[in-house]
Motif scaffolding. Structure first.
Motif, PDB file in Angstrom:
ATOM      1  N   SER A  87       0.847  -1.202   0.000  1.00 49.96           N
ATOM      2  CA  SER A  87       0.000   0.000   0.000  1.00 49.96           C
ATOM      3  C   SER A  87       0.881   1.251   0.000  1.00 49.96           C
ATOM      4  O   SER A  87       2.057   1.203   0.369  1.00 49.96           O
ATOM      5  CB  SER A  87      -0.915   0.019   1.227  1.00 49.96           C
ATOM      6  OG  SER A  87      -0.165   0.281   2.388  1.00 49.96           O
ATOM      7  N   LYS A  88       0.290   2.353  -0.414  1.00 53.98           N
ATOM      8  CA  LYS A  88       1.021   3.617  -0.467  1.00 53.98           C
ATOM      9  C   LYS A  88       1.511   4.006   0.932  1.00 53.98           C
ATOM     10  O   LYS A  88       2.634   4.460   1.107  1.00 53.98           O
ATOM     11  CB  LYS A  88       0.104   4.711  -1.038  1.00 53.98           C
ATOM     12  CG  LYS A  88       0.773   6.033  -1.244  1.00 53.98           C
ATOM     13  CD  LYS A  88      -0.152   7.025  -1.914  1.00 53.98           C
ATOM     14  CE  LYS A  88       0.513   8.372  -2.088  1.00 53.98           C
ATOM     15  NZ  LYS A  88      -0.346   9.332  -2.777  1.00 53.98           N
ATOM     16  N   ASP A  90       2.176   1.979   3.475  1.00 50.97           N
ATOM     17  CA  ASP A  90       3.273   1.105   3.883  1.00 50.97           C
ATOM     18  C   ASP A  90       4.578   1.517   3.204  1.00 50.97           C
ATOM     19  O   ASP A  90       5.642   1.498   3.816  1.00 50.97           O
ATOM     20  CB  ASP A  90       2.957  -0.358   3.548  1.00 50.97           C
ATOM     21  CG  ASP A  90       1.858  -0.932   4.430  1.00 50.97           C
ATOM     22  OD1 ASP A  90       1.600  -0.370   5.515  1.00 50.97           O
ATOM     23  OD2 ASP A  90       1.263  -1.953   4.030  1.00 50.97           O
ATOM     24  N   PHE A  91       4.473   1.898   1.925  1.00 53.88           N
ATOM     25  CA  PHE A  91       5.670   2.333   1.207  1.00 53.88           C
ATOM     26  C   PHE A  91       6.234   3.611   1.827  1.00 53.88           C
ATOM     27  O   PHE A  91       7.440   3.720   2.040  1.00 53.88           O
ATOM     28  CB  PHE A  91       5.378   2.549  -0.278  1.00 53.88           C
ATOM     29  CG  PHE A  91       6.560   3.081  -1.032  1.00 53.88           C
ATOM     30  CD1 PHE A  91       7.639   2.256  -1.308  1.00 53.88           C
ATOM     31  CD2 PHE A  91       6.621   4.410  -1.413  1.00 53.88           C
ATOM     32  CE1 PHE A  91       8.755   2.744  -1.965  1.00 53.88           C
ATOM     33  CE2 PHE A  91       7.730   4.905  -2.070  1.00 53.88           C
ATOM     34  CZ  PHE A  91       8.798   4.071  -2.352  1.00 53.88           C
ATOM     35  N   GLU A  92       5.350   4.573   2.109  1.00 51.95           N
ATOM     36  CA  GLU A  92       5.804   5.823   2.716  1.00 51.95           C
ATOM     37  C   GLU A  92       6.477   5.558   4.063  1.00 51.95           C
ATOM     38  O   GLU A  92       7.511   6.162   4.375  1.00 51.95           O
ATOM     39  CB  GLU A  92       4.630   6.786   2.889  1.00 51.95           C
ATOM     40  CG  GLU A  92       4.144   7.381   1.590  1.00 51.95           C
ATOM     41  CD  GLU A  92       2.890   8.230   1.745  1.00 51.95           C
ATOM     42  OE1 GLU A  92       2.275   8.237   2.835  1.00 51.95           O
ATOM     43  OE2 GLU A  92       2.522   8.890   0.759  1.00 51.95           O
ATOM     44  N   ALA A  93       5.903   4.656   4.840  1.00 57.36           N
ATOM     45  CA  ALA A  93       6.490   4.313   6.139  1.00 57.36           C
ATOM     46  C   ALA A  93       7.878   3.686   5.948  1.00 57.36           C
ATOM     47  O   ALA A  93       8.815   3.988   6.700  1.00 57.36           O
ATOM     48  CB  ALA A  93       5.581   3.361   6.896  1.00 57.36           C
ATOM     49  N   MET A  94       8.017   2.848   4.930  1.00 63.55           N
ATOM     50  CA  MET A  94       9.297   2.203   4.639  1.00 63.55           C
ATOM     51  C   MET A  94      10.355   3.255   4.280  1.00 63.55           C
ATOM     52  O   MET A  94      11.483   3.204   4.771  1.00 63.55           O
ATOM     53  CB  MET A  94       9.106   1.217   3.477  1.00 63.55           C
ATOM     54  CG  MET A  94      10.326   0.418   3.119  1.00 63.55           C
ATOM     55  SD  MET A  94      10.090  -0.595   1.638  1.00 63.55           S
ATOM     56  CE  MET A  94       8.883  -1.772   2.199  1.00 63.55           C
ATOM     57  N   ILE A 118      10.676  -3.480  -3.092  1.00 65.27           N
ATOM     58  CA  ILE A 118       9.321  -3.200  -3.601  1.00 65.27           C
ATOM     59  C   ILE A 118       9.073  -3.770  -4.988  1.00 65.27           C
ATOM     60  O   ILE A 118       7.970  -3.649  -5.508  1.00 65.27           O
ATOM     61  CB  ILE A 118       9.038  -1.683  -3.621  1.00 65.27           C
ATOM     62  CG1 ILE A 118       9.945  -0.962  -4.623  1.00 65.27           C
ATOM     63  CG2 ILE A 118       9.132  -1.089  -2.230  1.00 65.27           C
ATOM     64  CD1 ILE A 118       9.479   0.427  -4.972  1.00 65.27           C
ATOM     65  N   LYS A 119      10.069  -4.380  -5.584  1.00 64.33           N
ATOM     66  CA  LYS A 119       9.944  -4.868  -6.964  1.00 64.33           C
ATOM     67  C   LYS A 119       8.718  -5.769  -7.100  1.00 64.33           C
ATOM     68  O   LYS A 119       8.567  -6.759  -6.403  1.00 64.33           O
ATOM     69  CB  LYS A 119      11.197  -5.623  -7.379  1.00 64.33           C
ATOM     70  CG  LYS A 119      11.172  -6.007  -8.832  1.00 64.33           C
ATOM     71  CD  LYS A 119      12.531  -6.404  -9.318  1.00 64.33           C
ATOM     72  CE  LYS A 119      12.428  -6.726 -10.776  1.00 64.33           C
ATOM     73  NZ  LYS A 119      13.386  -6.078 -11.572  1.00 64.33           N
ATOM     74  N   GLY A 120       7.841  -5.385  -7.998  1.00 60.60           N
ATOM     75  CA  GLY A 120       6.625  -6.151  -8.246  1.00 60.60           C
ATOM     76  C   GLY A 120       5.521  -5.919  -7.234  1.00 60.60           C
ATOM     77  O   GLY A 120       4.432  -6.454  -7.369  1.00 60.60           O
ATOM     78  N   ARG A 121       5.811  -5.125  -6.220  1.00 61.72           N
ATOM     79  CA  ARG A 121       4.818  -4.894  -5.180  1.00 61.72           C
ATOM     80  C   ARG A 121       4.286  -3.467  -5.191  1.00 61.72           C
ATOM     81  O   ARG A 121       3.257  -3.184  -4.592  1.00 61.72           O
ATOM     82  CB  ARG A 121       5.430  -5.187  -3.801  1.00 61.72           C
ATOM     83  CG  ARG A 121       5.871  -6.625  -3.650  1.00 61.72           C
ATOM     84  CD  ARG A 121       6.568  -6.875  -2.347  1.00 61.72           C
ATOM     85  NE  ARG A 121       5.686  -6.574  -1.235  1.00 61.72           N
ATOM     86  CZ  ARG A 121       6.103  -6.340  -0.007  1.00 61.72           C
ATOM     87  NH1 ARG A 121       7.372  -6.363   0.290  1.00 61.72           N
ATOM     88  NH2 ARG A 121       5.239  -6.076   0.948  1.00 61.72           N
ATOM     89  N   ARG A 125       7.254   4.323 -10.757  1.00 59.33           N
ATOM     90  CA  ARG A 125       7.082   5.765 -11.004  1.00 59.33           C
ATOM     91  C   ARG A 125       6.486   6.454  -9.789  1.00 59.33           C
ATOM     92  O   ARG A 125       6.934   7.517  -9.383  1.00 59.33           O
ATOM     93  CB  ARG A 125       6.182   5.985 -12.222  1.00 59.33           C
ATOM     94  CG  ARG A 125       6.861   5.654 -13.523  1.00 59.33           C
ATOM     95  CD  ARG A 125       5.976   6.000 -14.717  1.00 59.33           C
ATOM     96  NE  ARG A 125       6.208   5.001 -15.737  1.00 59.33           N
ATOM     97  CZ  ARG A 125       5.331   4.119 -16.150  1.00 59.33           C
ATOM     98  NH1 ARG A 125       4.123   4.106 -15.658  1.00 59.33           N
ATOM     99  NH2 ARG A 125       5.631   3.244 -17.072  1.00 59.33           N
ATOM    100  N   GLU A 126       5.484   5.832  -9.226  1.00 58.35           N
ATOM    101  CA  GLU A 126       4.848   6.408  -8.038  1.00 58.35           C
ATOM    102  C   GLU A 126       5.839   6.424  -6.871  1.00 58.35           C
ATOM    103  O   GLU A 126       5.888   7.369  -6.088  1.00 58.35           O
ATOM    104  CB  GLU A 126       3.588   5.613  -7.674  1.00 58.35           C
ATOM    105  CG  GLU A 126       2.757   6.265  -6.600  1.00 58.35           C
ATOM    106  CD  GLU A 126       1.469   5.521  -6.296  1.00 58.35           C
ATOM    107  OE1 GLU A 126       0.802   5.920  -5.323  1.00 58.35           O
ATOM    108  OE2 GLU A 126       1.127   4.561  -7.004  1.00 58.35           O
ATOM    109  N   ALA A 127       6.650   5.370  -6.786  1.00 64.83           N
ATOM    110  CA  ALA A 127       7.649   5.290  -5.720  1.00 64.83           C
ATOM    111  C   ALA A 127       8.636   6.444  -5.816  1.00 64.83           C
ATOM    112  O   ALA A 127       8.946   7.084  -4.806  1.00 64.83           O
ATOM    113  CB  ALA A 127       8.392   3.958  -5.787  1.00 64.83           C
TER     114      ALA A 127
END
Length: 136
Positions: A87-88, A90-94, A118-121, A125-127
């Motif tokens: 999720s967005k 979770d990514f931001e927290a990471m 995060i590959k494939g997850r 671009r958003e990352a």
């Protein structure tokens, strides 16, 4: 993972589930092609790439067509073979956790460290956009 796909193909054959069978056969052929290549990749990467190709191919057909529905169904069948999406939040927290444990980390450093995780997850671009807003 190839053995798991082979077992699932057998199960799909017994259940006479043609859609699932076709999707699994294509995935198995991608695994076999990868295993015989000069530089084989990890099975998870092959599955991710195959599903990504399917998602990209949806744009080639008119919305609502039978082909789009078929491809979406294939993606559903293959969801069990790719890592679960991130999720967005979770990514931001990471990213925030990485930046706090590595003070002074720039965009390139963060992306280099986070990308394999995060590959494939998560969309690349958003990352990169999120990392740019967090790092500055």
């Amino acid at each position: 993972m190839l053995e798991r796909v082979t077992e699932d193909i057998k199960a799909a054959m017994k259940a006479k589930d043609k859609g699932r069978l076709d999707a699994l056969r294509l995935l198995k052929s991608a695994f076999i092609e990868n295993n015989t290549s000069a530089k084989p990749k990890a099975d998870a990467e092959v599955a991710i790439a195959h599903v990504k190709k399917l998602k990209d191919s949806i744009e080639q057909f008119p919305a609502g067509s039978d082909e789009v529905a078929k491809i979406k169904k294939e993606i559903e069948y293959l969801a069990a073979y790719v890592p679960q999406p991130l999720s967005k939040e979770d990514f931001e927290a990471m990213v925030k956790e990485f930046v706090s444990s590595n003070p002074g980390a720039d965009f390139g450093t963060v992306m280099k460290a986070i990308t394999p995780q995060i590959k494939g997850r998560f969309d690349g671009r958003e990352a990169s956009q999120i990392v740019k807003t967090i790092v500055g």
